[in-house]
Design a protein around this motif. Structure first.
Motif, PDB file in Angstrom:
ATOM      1  N   GLY A  70      24.626 -50.297 -18.329  1.00 13.27           N
ATOM      2  CA  GLY A  70      24.870 -50.319 -16.896  1.00 13.27           C
ATOM      3  C   GLY A  70      26.053 -51.174 -16.515  1.00 13.27           C
ATOM      4  O   GLY A  70      26.854 -51.583 -17.355  1.00 13.27           O
ATOM      5  N   GLU A  71      26.137 -51.442 -15.217  1.00 13.21           N
ATOM      6  CA  GLU A  71      27.284 -52.183 -14.700  1.00 13.21           C
ATOM      7  C   GLU A  71      26.877 -52.920 -13.432  1.00 13.21           C
ATOM      8  O   GLU A  71      26.074 -52.413 -12.642  1.00 13.21           O
ATOM      9  N   ILE A  72      27.450 -54.113 -13.256  1.00 16.19           N
ATOM     10  CA  ILE A  72      27.261 -54.871 -12.016  1.00 16.19           C
ATOM     11  C   ILE A  72      28.639 -55.052 -11.394  1.00 16.19           C
ATOM     12  O   ILE A  72      29.570 -55.493 -12.075  1.00 16.19           O
ATOM     13  N   GLU A  73      28.752 -54.710 -10.126  1.00 18.58           N
ATOM     14  CA  GLU A  73      30.053 -54.863  -9.457  1.00 18.58           C
ATOM     15  C   GLU A  73      29.911 -55.715  -8.207  1.00 18.58           C
ATOM     16  O   GLU A  73      29.004 -55.496  -7.396  1.00 18.58           O
ATOM     17  N   LEU A  74      30.813 -56.679  -8.056  1.00 25.43           N
ATOM     18  CA  LEU A  74      30.899 -57.482  -6.831  1.00 25.43           C
ATOM     19  C   LEU A  74      32.223 -57.160  -6.162  1.00 25.43           C
ATOM     20  O   LEU A  74      33.247 -57.100  -6.833  1.00 25.43           O
ATOM     21  N   SER A  75      32.169 -56.944  -4.847  1.00 28.04           N
ATOM     22  CA  SER A  75      33.430 -56.662  -4.167  1.00 28.04           C
ATOM     23  C   SER A  75      33.452 -57.303  -2.791  1.00 28.04           C
ATOM     24  O   SER A  75      32.398 -57.537  -2.183  1.00 28.04           O
ATOM     25  N   ILE A 107      38.916 -56.630  -3.135  1.00 25.45           N
ATOM     26  CA  ILE A 107      38.988 -57.277  -4.453  1.00 25.45           C
ATOM     27  C   ILE A 107      37.650 -57.046  -5.128  1.00 25.45           C
ATOM     28  O   ILE A 107      36.601 -57.249  -4.507  1.00 25.45           O
ATOM     29  N   PHE A 108      37.681 -56.609  -6.383  1.00 22.67           N
ATOM     30  CA  PHE A 108      36.417 -56.333  -7.043  1.00 22.67           C
ATOM     31  C   PHE A 108      36.452 -56.808  -8.482  1.00 22.67           C
ATOM     32  O   PHE A 108      37.516 -56.928  -9.101  1.00 22.67           O
ATOM     33  N   SER A 109      35.277 -57.090  -8.984  1.00 20.83           N
ATOM     34  CA  SER A 109      35.151 -57.367 -10.412  1.00 20.83           C
ATOM     35  C   SER A 109      33.828 -56.778 -10.879  1.00 20.83           C
ATOM     36  O   SER A 109      32.869 -56.678 -10.104  1.00 20.83           O
ATOM     37  N   SER A 110      33.791 -56.377 -12.133  1.00 21.50           N
ATOM     38  CA  SER A 110      32.573 -55.746 -12.637  1.00 21.50           C
ATOM     39  C   SER A 110      32.306 -56.195 -14.067  1.00 21.50           C
ATOM     40  O   SER A 110      33.210 -56.602 -14.792  1.00 21.50           O
ATOM     41  N   TYR A 111      31.032 -56.135 -14.404  1.00 24.58           N
ATOM     42  CA  TYR A 111      30.592 -56.471 -15.757  1.00 24.58           C
ATOM     43  C   TYR A 111      29.775 -55.308 -16.274  1.00 24.58           C
ATOM     44  O   TYR A 111      28.814 -54.874 -15.625  1.00 24.58           O
ATOM     45  N   ALA A 112      30.156 -54.801 -17.429  1.00 27.36           N
ATOM     46  CA  ALA A 112      29.440 -53.666 -18.022  1.00 27.36           C
ATOM     47  C   ALA A 112      28.577 -54.167 -19.173  1.00 27.36           C
ATOM     48  O   ALA A 112      29.013 -54.984 -19.973  1.00 27.36           O
ATOM     49  N   PHE A 122      39.389 -58.017 -18.430  1.00 27.43           N
ATOM     50  CA  PHE A 122      39.570 -59.366 -18.941  1.00 27.43           C
ATOM     51  C   PHE A 122      38.310 -59.782 -19.683  1.00 27.43           C
ATOM     52  O   PHE A 122      37.197 -59.429 -19.286  1.00 27.43           O
ATOM     53  N   TYR A 123      38.502 -60.450 -20.768  1.00 33.32           N
ATOM     54  CA  TYR A 123      37.487 -60.653 -21.792  1.00 33.32           C
ATOM     55  C   TYR A 123      37.036 -59.259 -22.223  1.00 33.32           C
ATOM     56  O   TYR A 123      37.762 -58.311 -22.075  1.00 33.32           O
ATOM     57  N   SER A 124      35.893 -59.112 -22.823  1.00 37.92           N
ATOM     58  CA  SER A 124      35.571 -57.792 -23.388  1.00 37.92           C
ATOM     59  C   SER A 124      34.850 -56.912 -22.385  1.00 37.92           C
ATOM     60  O   SER A 124      35.035 -55.714 -22.353  1.00 37.92           O
ATOM     61  N   HIS A 125      33.991 -57.516 -21.565  1.00 36.41           N
ATOM     62  CA  HIS A 125      33.076 -56.725 -20.750  1.00 36.41           C
ATOM     63  C   HIS A 125      33.372 -56.799 -19.261  1.00 36.41           C
ATOM     64  O   HIS A 125      32.657 -56.209 -18.478  1.00 36.41           O
ATOM     65  N   PHE A 126      34.392 -57.554 -18.873  1.00 39.95           N
ATOM     66  CA  PHE A 126      34.691 -57.710 -17.452  1.00 39.95           C
ATOM     67  C   PHE A 126      35.919 -56.900 -17.070  1.00 39.95           C
ATOM     68  O   PHE A 126      36.874 -56.801 -17.820  1.00 39.95           O
ATOM     69  N   LYS A 127      35.857 -56.349 -15.866  1.00 46.51           N
ATOM     70  CA  LYS A 127      37.008 -55.654 -15.302  1.00 46.51           C
ATOM     71  C   LYS A 127      37.254 -56.205 -13.921  1.00 46.51           C
ATOM     72  O   LYS A 127      36.324 -56.659 -13.241  1.00 46.51           O
ATOM     73  N   GLY A 128      38.495 -56.193 -13.469  1.00 49.57           N
ATOM     74  CA  GLY A 128      38.795 -56.653 -12.126  1.00 49.57           C
ATOM     75  C   GLY A 128      39.929 -55.863 -11.544  1.00 49.57           C
ATOM     76  O   GLY A 128      40.684 -55.205 -12.271  1.00 49.57           O
ATOM     77  N   GLY A 129      40.034 -55.924 -10.218  1.00 51.73           N
ATOM     78  CA  GLY A 129      41.119 -55.172  -9.606  1.00 51.73           C
ATOM     79  C   GLY A 129      41.234 -55.403  -8.123  1.00 51.73           C
ATOM     80  O   GLY A 129      40.461 -56.145  -7.503  1.00 51.73           O
ATOM     81  N   ILE A 130      42.250 -54.750  -7.573  1.00 52.56           N
ATOM     82  CA  ILE A 130      42.547 -54.834  -6.141  1.00 52.56           C
ATOM     83  C   ILE A 130      42.821 -53.437  -5.623  1.00 52.56           C
ATOM     84  O   ILE A 130      43.496 -52.647  -6.278  1.00 52.56           O
TER      85      ILE A 130
END
Lengths: 394, 268
Positions: free
Chosen positions: A28-33, A388-393, A355-363
């Motif tokens: 799964g994935e968790i996203e904060l925005s 602005i968002f970041s997510s962890y898979a 960024f790092y292995s499991h994190f993604k970020g963006g604008i």
């Protein structure tokens, strides 16, 4: 309640097949925005921000020819303060030699183009995070799929599912609130069963799709009643064609539809045809680096013109995607939508990287230009925003 | 009389050796064809791959995937393959289907995007493009077809990656003008005809990359597969290593499993 029964069905099947070898996995994935709107809305108290948390959980199992999948989306946001729980995918899928039978909730994509897919009509949308942020809702369906030599034939029975609109004044929004209770007319009913059919495949470098849909529209009229907007669904019939020709570095694409019994912008029933055509071209190894640049240009048209119920009635789209091909999968995307009737424009920009292995970020950036002149999008003229968002898979 | 017989015999021997001697080009092609032929008959295979990408600073990124291959028996067609990514987790389920074609026809490729549930046909004309940002290009990963190159046998020496083995050294010049290379120098071990090392020269003729095959295992008593592939970019200092695990052959895959319509199902 329907989703509960599907989960129970999954569990019953698993227990009855318990002697067979079970494969299962979960992910799964968790996203904060956080979205910030740069301009106030004159005359009302809408917040200038929207914070949201999304959690997506997937569970998949396979036993012999039977596959089951459960995909749950949970969304919580402020100031909407709405908690959404959506079983985007909750189905059982049984494979025969050249066929598949699927029962449950699923998400389906029809189409070939990038900016707008008029043929894509199976799933309704969730607009609870703003009218510009519609996401597909899982559609309950009975689907039979038949595999042919280089094509596939799909038949669907589709119980009616309505769109979800924001409850409070979340941006991007219309001036009036949208009522959560729907109305049905022109052959539509809340309990309607829709029918879908799609034949898709490829011949050499050509990919194609022929589609048919009859059932409640996914684009209700929004009628004014007691200072609110009330969704009003009609029963439509739509025939669609999708084509793509792949020639070297070029992808030429098009989608064409003919739809009857759809409400137009004025709230009148209006049969129409529409299409979107375009080309995508990719340049590789830009500036002698590993960068790839894809350029997309598309044009959409609706025979109703200014009375079209959507905003893509005579529009030119341009998009460019720059992929750096680095180990962080960094990419940039910029787009421009130009309404040729009124000369109104909107620009988007997005950036994302790992960024790092499991994190993604963006604008993501949205900039409307002179939308006050637009028939369909004037409500969004002040909706410049940055997300602005970041997510962890996992 | 005796002198005449000796002279005639010498002339005949010389003529026969001229007729039956292989040219360096023929010898190169013959060895490559034999190497490829040794792999015929595997029917289908599945394997799990783990790819470690390193930039010049030593930063690492990992990609994991499953690779399904279907052997196409029709010699006018290439094999079919599906790569399904399992890591990083945000790209899990993203899949690439390839129908290899014989030159000069481009391969047919489709990409499955699980977040959108969309199968999209993509352009495959760019053979030089990097596979998921690694040091392997799409051209590097495609199967060598003898018709696609001109081969020249150069010499026989100790294999660079394993000095205990003797290698044929063969120069392969691509016929396709869209190739990213002016030539490849292939080291094939003499006894088992397995690729040991490949050196890639870019279009300017400079040595750009080196690929070493390590830890060969034999499957079904016939098919050699290297457990480790090490690709190093000698110009940038970047590298990509692929480790293969859990090879399985003849797993009852069907040619129908390699159609775009089934890609979403194969990606699960």
């Amino acid at each position: 309640m329907t989703n509960f029964f599907f989960i129970l069905l999954c569990l019953l099947f698993i227990s009855s097949y318990s002697k067979a070898e079970l494969y299962s996995e979960h992910y799964g994935e968790i996203e904060l925005s956080s979205t910030i709107f740069l301009m106030d809305i004159e005359g009302d108290n809408r917040k200038n921000f929207l914070n949201s948390t999304k959690v997506e959980y997937n569970y998949l199992f396979e036993i012999d020819n039977l596959t089951g999948k459960l995909k749950i989306n949970v969304k919580e946001s402020y100031p909407e303060s709405r908690q959404n729980l959506d079983f985007n995918e909750a189905y059982l899928d049984y494979s025969l030699e050249n066929s598949n039978i699927l029962i449950g909730n699923n998400i389906v994509f029809w189409g070939k183009n990038e900016f707008f897919n008029p043929v894509d009509i199976v799933n309704s949308k969730d607009f609870s995070l703003g009218l510009a942020s519609g996401e597909k809702i899982g559609q309950t369906m009975f689907n039979i799929k038949r595999y042919l030599s280089s094509s596939e034939l799909d038949f669907y029975i589709l119980p009616s599912i309505a769109n979800i609109y924001p409850k409070s004044q979340v941006r991007s929004q219309q001036t009036l609130n949208i009522k959560s209770e729907n109305t049905y007319s022109e052959g539509a009913k809340k309990e309607n069963l829709g029918i879908g059919l799609r034949w898709s495949g490829y011949i050499d470098e050509y990919d194609y799709g022929l589609t048919f849909y009859k059932g409640n529209t996914k684009d209700p009229a929004l009628n004014i009643s007691s200072n609110q907007l009330v969704p009003n669904y009609s029963e439509i019939t739509q025939i669609g064609i999708e084509l793509q020709a792949t020639q070297g570095d070029f992808l030429h694409k098009g989608e064409f539809i003919n739809r009857s019994n759809q409400y137009n912008l004025d709230g009148n029933i209006d049969d129409y045809y529409g299409f979107i055509v375009g080309t995508e071209h990719t340049l590789y190894g830009l500036f002698e680096k590993n960068w790839d640049l894809s350029n997309i240009i598309e044009y959409s048209y609706d025979s109703r013109g200014s009375k079209s119920h959507h905003s893509n009635q005579n529009d030119l789209f341009y998009g460019a995607r720059l992929v750096l091909n680095d180990i962080d999968d960094t990419q940039y995307f910029i787009s421009l939508q130009n309404d040729l009737d009124k000369g109104t424009r909107a620009i988007t920009f997005s950036y994302e990287s790992r960024f790092y292995s499991h994190f993604k970020g963006g604008i993501d950036l949205y900039v409307p230009l002179n939308l006050e002149k637009d028939y369909h999008q004037s409500s969004f003229k002040d909706e410049n925003n940055i997300k602005i968002f970041s997510s962890y898979a996992f | 009389m005796k002198k005449i017989i000796i002279t005639l015999t010498s002339i005949l021997t010389l003529l026969c050796s001229q007729v039956f001697a292989q040219s360096a080009e023929e010898k190169g092609l013959d060895i490559i064809e034999k190497s490829i032929a040794l792999d015929n008959g595997f029917v289908d295979s599945t394997v799990v791959g783990k790819m470690i990408l390193k930039d010049k600073s030593g930063n690492e990124s990992i990609r994991s995937f499953k690779n399904f291959i279907f052997e196409e028996l029709d010699e006018t067609l290439g094999d079919k393959s599906i790569i399904v990514f399992t890591e990083p987790r945000d790209v899990k389920g993203t899949s690439l289907l390839t129908h290899a074609n014989i030159e000069p026809k481009d391969d047919d490729q489709w990409l499955y995007l699980p977040a959108l549930k969309r199968v999209k046909r993509i352009s495959s004309s760019n053979r030089t493009g990097k596979f998921v940002s690694s040091e392997f290009s799409y051209e590097d990963l495609s199967t060598d077809e003898p018709e696609d190159y001109n081969f020249l046998w150069l010499e026989e020496i100790n294999c660079p990656a394993d000095q205990s083995l003797q290698c044929h050294v063969i120069e392969a010049t691509p016929k396709n003008k869209k190739s990213g290379y002016s030539k490849r120098v292939i080291y094939i071990d003499v006894f088992e005809l397995r690729y040991q090392t490949v050196k890639f020269h870019n279009r300017r003729g400079d040595l750009e990359k080196e690929l070493n095959f390590k830890s060969y295992q034999k499957y079904l008593d016939k098919f050699w597969r290297a457990d480790i592939l090490e690709m190093k970019n000698l110009q940038t200092g970047k590298s990509t290593n692929i480790t293969w695990e859990n090879y399985e052959f003849q797993t009852n895959l069907s040619i129908n499993d390699f159609n775009p319509e089934k890609l979403a199902k194969m990606a699960r």
